[in-house]
Design a protein around this motif. Structure first.
Motif, mmCIF file in Angstrom:
data_model
loop_
_atom_site.group_PDB
_atom_site.id
_atom_site.type_symbol
_atom_site.label_atom_id
_atom_site.label_comp_id
_atom_site.label_asym_id
_atom_site.label_seq_id
_atom_site.Cartn_x
_atom_site.Cartn_y
_atom_site.Cartn_z
ATOM 1 N N GLU A 265 1.717 6.475 -6.885
ATOM 2 C CA GLU A 265 0.736 7.035 -7.547
ATOM 3 C C GLU A 265 0.210 8.525 -7.023
ATOM 4 O O GLU A 265 -0.272 9.433 -7.723
ATOM 5 N N ASP A 266 0.528 8.528 -5.788
ATOM 6 C CA ASP A 266 0.406 10.061 -4.870
ATOM 7 C C ASP A 266 1.511 10.736 -4.464
ATOM 8 O O ASP A 266 1.353 11.762 -4.042
ATOM 9 N N ASP B 24 2.206 1.677 -3.475
ATOM 10 C CA ASP B 24 1.191 2.192 -4.197
ATOM 11 C C ASP B 24 0.983 3.777 -3.951
ATOM 12 O O ASP B 24 0.885 4.509 -5.024
ATOM 13 N N ALA C 227 0.939 -1.167 0.067
ATOM 14 C CA ALA C 227 0.053 -0.102 -0.015
ATOM 15 C C ALA C 227 0.922 1.220 -0.179
ATOM 16 O O ALA C 227 0.713 2.227 -0.609
ATOM 17 N N GLN D 6 -7.557 -4.236 7.394
ATOM 18 C CA GLN D 6 -8.270 -2.955 7.313
ATOM 19 C C GLN D 6 -8.340 -2.442 8.977
ATOM 20 O O GLN D 6 -8.283 -1.339 9.164
ATOM 21 N N GLN E 205 -9.686 4.706 3.163
ATOM 22 C CA GLN E 205 -10.040 4.223 1.684
ATOM 23 C C GLN E 205 -8.999 4.008 0.701
ATOM 24 O O GLN E 205 -8.962 2.938 -0.090
ATOM 25 N N ARG E 206 -8.217 5.161 0.613
ATOM 26 C CA ARG E 206 -7.196 5.108 -0.575
ATOM 27 C C ARG E 206 -6.079 4.244 -0.246
ATOM 28 O O ARG E 206 -5.467 3.603 -1.076
ATOM 29 N N LYS F 80 -11.170 8.908 4.592
ATOM 30 C CA LYS F 80 -10.844 8.995 3.029
ATOM 31 C C LYS F 80 -9.500 8.454 2.938
ATOM 32 O O LYS F 80 -9.266 7.784 1.794
ATOM 33 N N ASN G 184 -6.708 0.565 -1.589
ATOM 34 C CA ASN G 184 -7.068 0.419 -3.028
ATOM 35 C C ASN G 184 -6.495 -0.708 -3.563
ATOM 36 O O ASN G 184 -6.817 -1.455 -4.297
ATOM 37 N N ILE G 185 -5.519 -1.306 -3.032
ATOM 38 C CA ILE G 185 -4.850 -2.500 -3.293
ATOM 39 C C ILE G 185 -5.486 -3.934 -2.657
ATOM 40 O O ILE G 185 -6.288 -3.591 -2.082
ATOM 41 N N GLU G 186 -5.017 -4.626 -3.576
ATOM 42 C CA GLU G 186 -5.594 -6.042 -2.973
ATOM 43 C C GLU G 186 -5.099 -6.543 -1.806
ATOM 44 O O GLU G 186 -4.085 -6.179 -1.152
#
Length: 255
Positions: free
Chosen positions: A114-115, A110, A107, A153, A141-142, A138, A145-147
């Motif tokens: 991406e960010d 990623d 994560a 969580q 949630q971001r 929020k 995003n990955i599997e």
């Protein structure tokens, strides 16, 4: 105690407890091993994630995580390959296990790609929200995003589900708050210190109730909101500086 007297009392306690002597006894010592903001950010996020339970165990397992990342957490996140994640086999801190560790690495990679990193990801979430606690939700949630396995969580709290989100609020304090005493890092500029919430725990909750800053009995998201309101009346620009005073009074001295 009147508001002015309470502010004076707590401001004095901030000066006592917000000092570098605090660092060697706290998980914040691990990101303090690094000088690069990128290393501080990544290590801080991971250490805050496992910061519950016995403090000695937190620090030992935090150092173990850094060792598994070759003591170069930002470089590791940017460049690891899938097979490199096998090194986390057997890692465990309470309920945070090897599967969780591998998911967090993926994560974070990623988010880096991406960010452009955690600060940018949190800033985007904050700008889309009415306050930083909604922003944390929020961000969660971001982050996932990955599997991932559903069980992982639970290691990122959600204030919108009435969690106090103590550990992630602590991480944000570390990153955002400009601290002349040298404890908090203040390396992020895209979120104001005025938006931060106190990382509520047993110590800060109990002392807040004794000082009549907090009425709610549970240490949950609603209690955080109530305490936010009270502390922002004392210092609207830097409300979470009082974390040092409240925690210090609760952990080290009877009020």
């Amino acid at each position: 105690m009147k508001k002015a007297e309470l502010k004076e009392f707590l401001d004095e306690k901030v000066l006592i407890y917000n000092n570098p002597d605090f660092i060697p006894h706290d998980p914040i010592q691990i990101p303090h091993q690094f000088s690069s903001p990128d290393d501080i950010e990544i290590s801080g996020f991971l250490i805050a994630t496992i910061a519950w339970g016995n403090r000695k165990s937190i620090i030992n397992n935090g150092n173990k995580l850094m060792q598994l990342m070759d003591h170069a957490p930002a470089d590791f996140i940017r460049n690891f390959e899938r097979q490199d994640l096998e090194r986390f086999d057997g890692f465990v801190h309470r309920t945070f296990n090897a599967d969780d560790a591998r998911t967090f690495m993926l994560a974070l990679q990623d988010i880096e790609r991406e960010d452009d990193g955690l600060e940018s990801a949190f800033a985007k979430a904050y700008k889309l929200s009415s306050n930083l606690q909604e922003g944390i939700s929020k961000f969660k949630q971001r982050f996932f995003n990955i599997e991932h396995l559903p069980r992982t969580q639970k290691h990122v709290s959600d204030p919108m589900k009435n969690s106090s989100a103590k550990r992630i609020n602590m991480f944000l304090r570390w990153m955002v708050r400009k601290d002349n005493a040298g404890v908090d890092f203040g390396i992020w500029n895209s979120i104001p210190a005025s938006a931060l919430s106190l990382p509520l725990d047993v110590h800060t909750g109990n002392i807040s109730r004794k000082l009549k800053l907090l009425k709610r009995k549970q240490n949950d998201g609603k209690a955080v909101a109530e305490l936010d309101s009270a502390l922002r009346k004392l210092d609207p620009e830097d409300p979470v500086k009082y974390d040092f005073a409240l925690f210090g009074l609760g952990a080290f001295k009877d009020l």
